[in-house]
Design an enzyme around this catalytic site. Structure first.
Site, PDB file in Angstrom:
ATOM      1  N   LYS A 210       0.292  -4.541  34.956  1.00  0.00           N
ATOM      2  CA  LYS A 210      -0.394  -4.221  33.708  1.00  0.00           C
ATOM      3  C   LYS A 210       0.286  -4.882  32.511  1.00  0.00           C
ATOM      4  O   LYS A 210      -0.382  -5.290  31.546  1.00  0.00           O
ATOM      5  CB  LYS A 210      -0.475  -2.706  33.523  1.00  0.00           C
ATOM      6  CG  LYS A 210      -1.391  -2.013  34.543  1.00  0.00           C
ATOM      7  CD  LYS A 210      -2.817  -2.530  34.461  1.00  0.00           C
ATOM      8  CE  LYS A 210      -3.744  -1.757  35.382  1.00  0.00           C
ATOM      9  NZ  LYS A 210      -5.157  -2.204  35.253  1.00  0.00           N
TER      10      LYS A 210
ATOM     11  N   ASN B  35     -12.174  -5.243  34.945  1.00  0.00           N
ATOM     12  CA  ASN B  35     -11.711  -3.858  34.974  1.00  0.00           C
ATOM     13  C   ASN B  35     -11.152  -3.447  36.331  1.00  0.00           C
ATOM     14  O   ASN B  35     -10.375  -2.496  36.420  1.00  0.00           O
ATOM     15  CB  ASN B  35     -12.867  -2.936  34.587  1.00  0.00           C
ATOM     16  CG  ASN B  35     -12.537  -1.480  34.765  1.00  0.00           C
ATOM     17  OD1 ASN B  35     -11.857  -0.868  33.939  1.00  0.00           O
ATOM     18  ND2 ASN B  35     -12.989  -0.895  35.870  1.00  0.00           N
TER      19      ASN B  35
ATOM     20  N   TYR C 267       2.787  -1.569  39.630  1.00  0.00           N
ATOM     21  CA  TYR C 267       1.668  -1.289  38.724  1.00  0.00           C
ATOM     22  C   TYR C 267       2.043  -1.623  37.286  1.00  0.00           C
ATOM     23  O   TYR C 267       1.288  -2.310  36.576  1.00  0.00           O
ATOM     24  CB  TYR C 267       1.272   0.178  38.842  1.00  0.00           C
ATOM     25  CG  TYR C 267       0.060   0.566  38.031  1.00  0.00           C
ATOM     26  CD1 TYR C 267      -1.224   0.275  38.486  1.00  0.00           C
ATOM     27  CD2 TYR C 267       0.186   1.236  36.818  1.00  0.00           C
ATOM     28  CE1 TYR C 267      -2.343   0.629  37.752  1.00  0.00           C
ATOM     29  CE2 TYR C 267      -0.931   1.590  36.078  1.00  0.00           C
ATOM     30  CZ  TYR C 267      -2.190   1.291  36.551  1.00  0.00           C
ATOM     31  OH  TYR C 267      -3.293   1.646  35.818  1.00  0.00           O
TER      32      TYR C 267
ATOM     33  N   LEU D  85     -12.178  -8.097  46.018  1.00  0.00           N
ATOM     34  CA  LEU D  85     -11.515  -9.122  45.219  1.00  0.00           C
ATOM     35  C   LEU D  85     -10.140  -9.513  45.750  1.00  0.00           C
ATOM     36  O   LEU D  85      -9.520 -10.447  45.229  1.00  0.00           O
ATOM     37  CB  LEU D  85     -11.394  -8.656  43.763  1.00  0.00           C
ATOM     38  CG  LEU D  85     -12.714  -8.536  43.010  1.00  0.00           C
ATOM     39  CD1 LEU D  85     -12.480  -7.926  41.634  1.00  0.00           C
ATOM     40  CD2 LEU D  85     -13.392  -9.891  42.894  1.00  0.00           C
TER      41      LEU D  85
ATOM     42  N   ILE E 266      -6.482   8.924  31.770  1.00  0.00           N
ATOM     43  CA  ILE E 266      -7.931   9.113  31.803  1.00  0.00           C
ATOM     44  C   ILE E 266      -8.304   9.774  33.125  1.00  0.00           C
ATOM     45  O   ILE E 266      -7.781   9.406  34.182  1.00  0.00           O
ATOM     46  CB  ILE E 266      -8.673   7.763  31.679  1.00  0.00           C
ATOM     47  CG1 ILE E 266      -8.201   6.984  30.440  1.00  0.00           C
ATOM     48  CG2 ILE E 266     -10.169   7.979  31.670  1.00  0.00           C
ATOM     49  CD1 ILE E 266      -8.617   7.576  29.119  1.00  0.00           C
TER      50      ILE E 266
ATOM     51  N   GLY F 227     -15.352  -3.544  39.086  1.00  0.00           N
ATOM     52  CA  GLY F 227     -14.926  -2.169  39.295  1.00  0.00           C
ATOM     53  C   GLY F 227     -15.797  -1.185  38.552  1.00  0.00           C
ATOM     54  O   GLY F 227     -15.300  -0.186  38.007  1.00  0.00           O
ATOM     55  N   SER F 228     -17.110  -1.419  38.538  1.00  0.00           N
ATOM     56  CA  SER F 228     -18.008  -0.597  37.725  1.00  0.00           C
ATOM     57  C   SER F 228     -18.844   0.372  38.545  1.00  0.00           C
ATOM     58  O   SER F 228     -19.818   0.932  38.052  1.00  0.00           O
ATOM     59  CB  SER F 228     -18.931  -1.494  36.884  1.00  0.00           C
ATOM     60  OG  SER F 228     -19.533  -2.494  37.669  1.00  0.00           O
TER      61      SER F 228
ATOM     62  N   SER G 133      -3.391  -1.236  30.543  1.00  0.00           N
ATOM     63  CA  SER G 133      -3.006   0.177  30.588  1.00  0.00           C
ATOM     64  C   SER G 133      -1.866   0.393  29.612  1.00  0.00           C
ATOM     65  O   SER G 133      -1.146  -0.552  29.249  1.00  0.00           O
ATOM     66  CB  SER G 133      -2.557   0.538  32.011  1.00  0.00           C
ATOM     67  OG  SER G 133      -1.945   1.814  32.040  1.00  0.00           O
TER      68      SER G 133
END
Length: 253
Positions: A155, A85, A151, A59, A184, A15-16, A138
């Protein structure tokens, strides 16, 4: 010796192609590591370093993690750092949530992470090579949010997976740590942050002790540290990167 240098190390950051993962990958490169970037786009994004290997891979399919690892190790055989990530948010309000979205969340955020780690470790173990793994969780792994059941569950599971993997992989010389970002500004969050700047963002800025929403670059330094010799005695730890969001009960009035 520079305790924070990653010279002679090589990393895969999932995920970069954007957001937090992109900042982490650039931070690892700045510290001296060779980095394989990953994203969904079939063509290499323009803002990636021109000399960096890039692998496009989804993925979610069962074969996704192994497909990515095969391509990443082909591009950089000496990989010894894995940053898991990649992840996303697919929740709907609780009473509207579907089994498909629930499963998609767990498949991407949790299951793909586990099998990426498994495949990575098999390769390192076969070469008797130590390594380092960092998993992005997270603050939702510690504190719940409305209409975020899948979610939050994924996490929270990543928090415990990080600790469990640290136990299992210590005998192989592989350290496993995590980061837990708070709010973020990323492509995933920007849309609703921009539409609610007058109420939602102001509320958060009062709750965040440092007074501002974070940026992806705020996460990079912690990951560089966790992957560096400076953190050689750390495993099973999770660094919360939230500007103090989860520290105070009330925040500033």
């Amino acid at each position: 010796m520079n305790a924070f240098s990653l010279d002679a190390h090589a990393a895969l950051v999932t995920g970069s192609s954007q957001g937090i993962g992109h900042a982490i990958a650039l931070g690892l490169r700045d510290a001296g590591a060779r980095v394989v970037f990953h994203g969904l786009s079939a063509t290499q994004p323009a803002d990636l370093p021109a000399d960096a290997p890039y692998v496009a891979c989804d993925l979610l399919p069962t074969e996704g993690p192994e497909t990515l690892l095969a391509a990443a190790f082909a591009a950089e055989p000496a990989l010894d750092i894995l940053v898991c990530n990649a992840g996303s948010f697919f929740d709907l309000p609780l009473l509207e949530m579907t089994r498909e979205r629930w499963q998609k969340t767990l498949d991407l955020n949790l299951t793909a992470t586990f099998f990426l780690v498994q495949g990575f470790v098999r390769r390192l173990a076969a070469a008797a090579r130590p390594g380092c793994i960092v998993i992005t969780s997270s603050t939702n792994g510690f504190q719940a949010e409305a209409d975020s059941s899948a979610y939050d569950a994924s996490k929270g599971a990543l928090v415990m997976l990080t600790r469990s993997l640290a136990v299992s992989l210590a005998p192989l010389g592989i350290r496993v740590n995590g980061i837990a970002p708070g709010l973020i500004r990323t492509p995933l969050t920007n849309t609703w942050l921009q539409t609610r700047a007058d109420d939602f963002v102001k509320h958060y800025e009062k709750k965040i002790l440092l007074g501002t929403v974070g940026t992806p670059a705020d996460c990079a330094g912690a990951v560089v540290f966790l992957c560096s010799p400076a953190a050689r005695y750390l495993t099973g730890e999770i660094i919360v990167i939230d500007g103090g969001l989860t520290v105070a009960q009330i925040g500033r009035m």
